[in-house]
Design a protein around this motif. Sequence first.
Motif, mmCIF file in Angstrom:
data_model
loop_
_atom_site.group_PDB
_atom_site.id
_atom_site.type_symbol
_atom_site.label_atom_id
_atom_site.label_comp_id
_atom_site.label_asym_id
_atom_site.label_seq_id
_atom_site.Cartn_x
_atom_site.Cartn_y
_atom_site.Cartn_z
ATOM 1 N N CYS A 280 0.839 -1.205 0.000
ATOM 2 C CA CYS A 280 0.000 0.000 0.000
ATOM 3 C C CYS A 280 0.878 1.261 0.000
ATOM 4 C CB CYS A 280 -0.923 0.010 1.212
ATOM 5 S SG CYS A 280 -2.075 -1.362 1.193
ATOM 6 N N GLU A 285 -1.108 4.117 -1.799
ATOM 7 C CA GLU A 285 -2.469 3.975 -1.243
ATOM 8 C C GLU A 285 -2.367 3.585 0.232
ATOM 9 O OE1 GLU A 285 -5.237 4.698 -2.683
ATOM 10 O OE2 GLU A 285 -4.747 4.671 -4.820
ATOM 11 N N TRP A 288 -5.253 1.989 2.271
ATOM 12 C CA TRP A 288 -5.729 0.627 2.020
ATOM 13 C C TRP A 288 -5.234 -0.371 3.068
ATOM 14 C CZ3 TRP A 288 -5.500 -0.820 -3.943
ATOM 15 C CH2 TRP A 288 -6.436 -0.041 -4.625
ATOM 16 N N TYR A 294 -9.973 -3.602 2.007
ATOM 17 C CA TYR A 294 -8.675 -4.053 1.459
ATOM 18 C C TYR A 294 -7.739 -4.677 2.502
ATOM 19 C CZ TYR A 294 -10.255 -0.724 -2.062
ATOM 20 O OH TYR A 294 -11.007 -0.055 -2.977
ATOM 21 N N GLU A 306 -9.569 -4.606 -9.377
ATOM 22 C CA GLU A 306 -9.387 -3.194 -9.005
ATOM 23 C C GLU A 306 -7.998 -2.983 -8.379
ATOM 24 O OE1 GLU A 306 -10.830 -0.158 -5.508
ATOM 25 O OE2 GLU A 306 -11.865 -2.074 -5.727
ATOM 26 N N ARG A 310 -4.728 -0.847 -9.930
ATOM 27 C CA ARG A 310 -4.049 0.263 -9.225
ATOM 28 C C ARG A 310 -2.547 0.000 -9.125
ATOM 29 N NH1 ARG A 310 -1.514 3.624 -8.320
ATOM 30 N NH2 ARG A 310 -1.414 5.150 -6.629
ATOM 31 N N GLN A 313 -0.902 0.778 -12.372
ATOM 32 C CA GLN A 313 -0.651 2.214 -12.617
ATOM 33 C C GLN A 313 0.743 2.572 -12.121
ATOM 34 O OE1 GLN A 313 -3.623 4.559 -10.638
ATOM 35 N NE2 GLN A 313 -5.223 4.024 -12.109
ATOM 36 N N TRP A 314 1.128 1.939 -10.987
ATOM 37 C CA TRP A 314 2.453 2.212 -10.419
ATOM 38 C C TRP A 314 3.548 1.505 -11.232
ATOM 39 C CZ3 TRP A 314 6.013 -1.206 -8.017
ATOM 40 C CH2 TRP A 314 7.106 -0.575 -7.416
#
Length: 424
Positions: A280, A285, A288, A294, A306, A310, A313-314
């Motif tokens: 996280c 995030e 989370w 989560y 989901e 995410r 994206q990183w």
Amino acid sequence: MSEALKGVKILDFTHVQSGPTCTQLLAWFGADVIKVERPGTGDITRGQLQDIPNVDSLYFTMLNHNKRSITIDTKNKTGMEILERLVKTCDVLVENFAPGAMDRMGLTWERIHELNPRMIYASIKGFGPGPYESCKVYENIAQCTGGSASTTGFRDGPPLVTGAQIGDSGTGLHLALGIVTALYHRTHSGKGQRVTCAMQDGVLNLARVKLRDQQRLAHGPLTEYSQYGEGIPFGDATPRAGNDSGGGQPGRILKCKGWETDPNAYIYFITQAPVWAEICEVIGEPDWAEHPDYATPKARLPRLNEIFARIEQWTMTLDKLEAMEILNKYDIPCGPILSMKELAEDQSLRETGTIVEVPHPTRGAYLTVGNPIKLSASPAKVERSPLLGEHTDEILTSVLGYSADDVVAIKASGATEPKRKAAE
Ligand code: CAO
């Protein structure tokens, strides 16, 4: 330092990939592997997928290191006499001909056992006893019939075979274990035995987690499979799981920087539970880590798409090796998708002898995969594969004790060389 199988003599009737994988392993451990090949042609792979005309293919050279080659026509009377002498002299016979071929040669288990009661007789076939026992089998057939193909690929696509040769090389590995086990048994029983491995069985053994999942299906959905989170019902057989990880720690292949043009710009990322808080933090995030949707593995399972979107994206902001370096600092399990080019150039694999450069008299130097099994007191040397019949004279004289005159007579009989046509 001594070779672990030094003194063990293997009569090697193997061809193509599955059997040669097995005898190559035994040869790396120091066994004297005497490969019997058909005069004139030899193992069919010598001439398959040739990258250099009239030079033993990489297919052959990379599966037959550290062996000696003798050419013998098994359908020639003198040839069979030589073979019977070899049977009496060797400890292990390995073969992977089509079902019935050895019996048709006259080398039944009964005959071999009669000639040499200490002989271990090891075979690979496509199937074990049953409706398909007489079928010929190649790699991909074994992957399909052993449960690998039906469980590999994406749910909405066709079954897939894998690049790893689990049918051929996998079964060769299984057989090698059977042989050394039988050799150990012989040290106290004094007797040889029959060792058999079916490629279907070998693949199923490697796919055993999918048979586990088959039985779990009776008790509810497979919650770690993406289709669970997507709300897609399960059928009555283990489905294809794409790149979902097989264990209880969900994982995916995620894009990294450059994925648009580089087919291998990806990383495998595992959301291992003990490092969830670190994951996280790394992906930005931090909330989370404690959030009820989560924070626990159970809460995450229906949200894997989901969560991985995410994380991706990183990862897409980084080169795959940069991503690995960062993740390793936090002990987050991950692995870059390495191409064969990258593996061939990897210095650490060369230093451990897993990737080796081998000189060869007709093709020059080539790369191969060395022995992946490392013994501390018995390191393996990787030597080039033999040329066809390179050791025929040497084996006839030094292993079997034939005289120089005998060798001339043997050659004239056509037992070790293709018969010359009258006009030649
Ligand atoms: N001298 C004379 N004859 C020889 C010989 C020699 N030195 N070596 C082999 N032969 C002959 C055999 O006697 C046999 O002839 P008959 O059929 O007339 O009795 C024949 O060559 C054996 O060949 P095969 O049937 O095994 O070979 P193939 O190319 O037709 O089939 C394969 C290949 C792999 C499908 C089959 O061997 C097989 O199913 N093997 C078991 C499973 C296996 O290992 N598969 C993996 C292979 S790698 O993908």
